[in-house]
Scaffold this motif. Structure first.
Motif, short mmCIF file in Angstrom:
data_model
loop_
_atom_site.label_atom_id
_atom_site.label_comp_id
_atom_site.label_asym_id
_atom_site.label_seq_id
_atom_site.Cartn_x
_atom_site.Cartn_y
_atom_site.Cartn_z
N GLN A 140 10.05 8.29 -7.28
CA GLN A 140 9.73 7.93 -8.66
C GLN A 140 10.80 7.05 -9.18
N VAL A 141 10.74 5.48 -9.49
CA VAL A 141 11.63 5.13 -10.12
C VAL A 141 11.17 4.40 -11.36
N ALA A 142 12.10 4.54 -12.25
CA ALA A 142 11.46 4.10 -13.57
C ALA A 142 12.68 3.60 -14.63
N GLY A 143 12.39 3.02 -15.58
CA GLY A 143 13.46 2.34 -16.53
C GLY A 143 13.14 0.88 -17.10
N VAL A 144 13.98 0.34 -18.14
CA VAL A 144 13.72 -0.81 -18.57
C VAL A 144 14.70 -1.88 -18.26
N LEU A 145 14.19 -2.90 -17.48
CA LEU A 145 15.05 -4.12 -17.48
C LEU A 145 14.33 -5.43 -17.45
N THR A 146 15.20 -6.55 -17.27
CA THR A 146 14.18 -7.77 -17.06
C THR A 146 13.44 -7.96 -15.83
N ARG A 147 12.47 -8.83 -16.00
CA ARG A 147 11.62 -9.05 -14.93
C ARG A 147 12.13 -9.48 -13.75
N GLY A 148 13.12 -10.30 -14.05
CA GLY A 148 14.20 -10.90 -12.85
C GLY A 148 14.84 -10.01 -12.00
N LEU A 149 15.50 -9.05 -12.73
CA LEU A 149 16.27 -7.83 -12.43
C LEU A 149 15.43 -6.90 -11.38
N TRP A 150 14.07 -6.76 -12.03
CA TRP A 150 13.45 -5.78 -11.38
C TRP A 150 12.78 -6.34 -10.17
N VAL A 192 9.05 -2.25 -18.60
CA VAL A 192 9.08 -1.21 -18.52
C VAL A 192 8.46 -0.71 -17.01
N VAL A 193 9.46 -0.13 -16.23
CA VAL A 193 9.23 0.13 -14.97
C VAL A 193 8.61 1.63 -14.45
N GLU A 194 7.77 1.79 -14.02
CA GLU A 194 7.59 3.28 -13.35
C GLU A 194 6.73 3.03 -12.01
N GLY A 227 0.86 -1.10 0.06
CA GLY A 227 0.07 0.20 -0.04
C GLY A 227 0.73 1.27 -0.07
N TRP A 228 2.17 1.11 0.14
CA TRP A 228 2.88 2.32 0.16
C TRP A 228 3.55 2.67 -1.10
N TYR A 229 3.21 1.91 -2.35
CA TYR A 229 3.69 2.19 -3.62
C TYR A 229 2.74 1.87 -4.58
N TYR A 230 2.98 2.50 -5.58
CA TYR A 230 1.97 2.17 -6.85
C TYR A 230 2.57 2.30 -8.06
N ASP A 231 2.19 1.57 -9.32
CA ASP A 231 2.58 1.37 -10.53
C ASP A 231 1.99 2.26 -11.35
N ASN A 232 2.62 2.89 -12.57
CA ASN A 232 2.35 3.63 -13.51
C ASN A 232 3.02 2.87 -14.97
N LEU A 270 12.07 3.66 7.23
CA LEU A 270 12.21 5.20 6.74
C LEU A 270 10.70 5.62 6.77
N PRO A 271 10.34 6.96 6.84
CA PRO A 271 9.08 7.43 6.97
C PRO A 271 8.51 7.31 5.69
N ARG A 272 7.00 6.42 5.75
CA ARG A 272 6.32 6.25 4.55
C ARG A 272 4.83 6.67 4.81
N TYR A 273 4.38 6.47 3.76
CA TYR A 273 2.73 6.96 3.67
C TYR A 273 1.88 6.03 2.88
N ILE A 274 0.76 5.47 3.21
CA ILE A 274 -0.02 4.82 2.21
C ILE A 274 -0.57 5.60 1.07
N CYS A 275 -0.40 5.15 -0.14
CA CYS A 275 -0.69 5.80 -1.43
C CYS A 275 -2.15 5.55 -1.67
N ALA A 276 -2.87 6.53 -1.71
CA ALA A 276 -4.54 6.17 -2.01
C ALA A 276 -4.66 6.08 -3.55
#
Length: 121
Positions: A89-99, A28-30, A5-10, A115-121
């Motif tokens: 924000q983390v983005a890039g292109v890599l293999t599914r295994g590396l990701w 493709v990771v975002e 809940g503290w991350y989401y994908d684009n 580390l301080p986190r928040y739940i993404c709505a």
């Protein structure tokens, strides 16, 4: 705080994605991790730097921010991170295994070092 809940994908997988167990398929990771910057202390920023450097593929001389696997976006695999108002924000292109490996280690370290986190709505 819960692990989920503290991350989401684009990002989206590249066209023609095979079965989920194909670790060599390129993705493709975002992703945005809900790191609560306003609650970060100087010690938290140092901890984040240490986490970055301990992750697979760290590029120590990237110069323009945090990068892994390649110092530029011209070659795959590559992954970069940017501090944004919404979180990291983390983005890039890599293999599914590396990701999967990179993401699992990053989340484990952030949670383990509290580390301080928040739940993404």
């Amino acid at each position: 705080m819960e692990e989920d809940g503290w991350y989401y994908d684009n990002g989206e997988e590249m066209p023609g994605a095979p079965a989920a167990d194909d670790v060599e398929h390129r993705v493709v990771v975002e992703r945005v991790y809900g790191l609560a910057w306003r609650r970060f202390t100087p010690a938290d920023w140092e901890t984040l730097r240490q986490i970055y450097e301990g992750l697979p593929g760290w590029q120590p001389l990237s110069g323009d921010g945090a990068r892994w696997f390649s110092p530029t976006e011209d070659r795959d695999p590559h992954l970069w991170a940017s501090v944004e108002p919404s979180g990291l924000q983390v983005a890039g292109v890599l293999t599914r295994g590396l990701w999967r490996e990179w993401d699992a280690r990053f989340r484990h370290e952030v949670i383990g070092r509290d580390l301080p986190r928040y739940i993404c709505a």
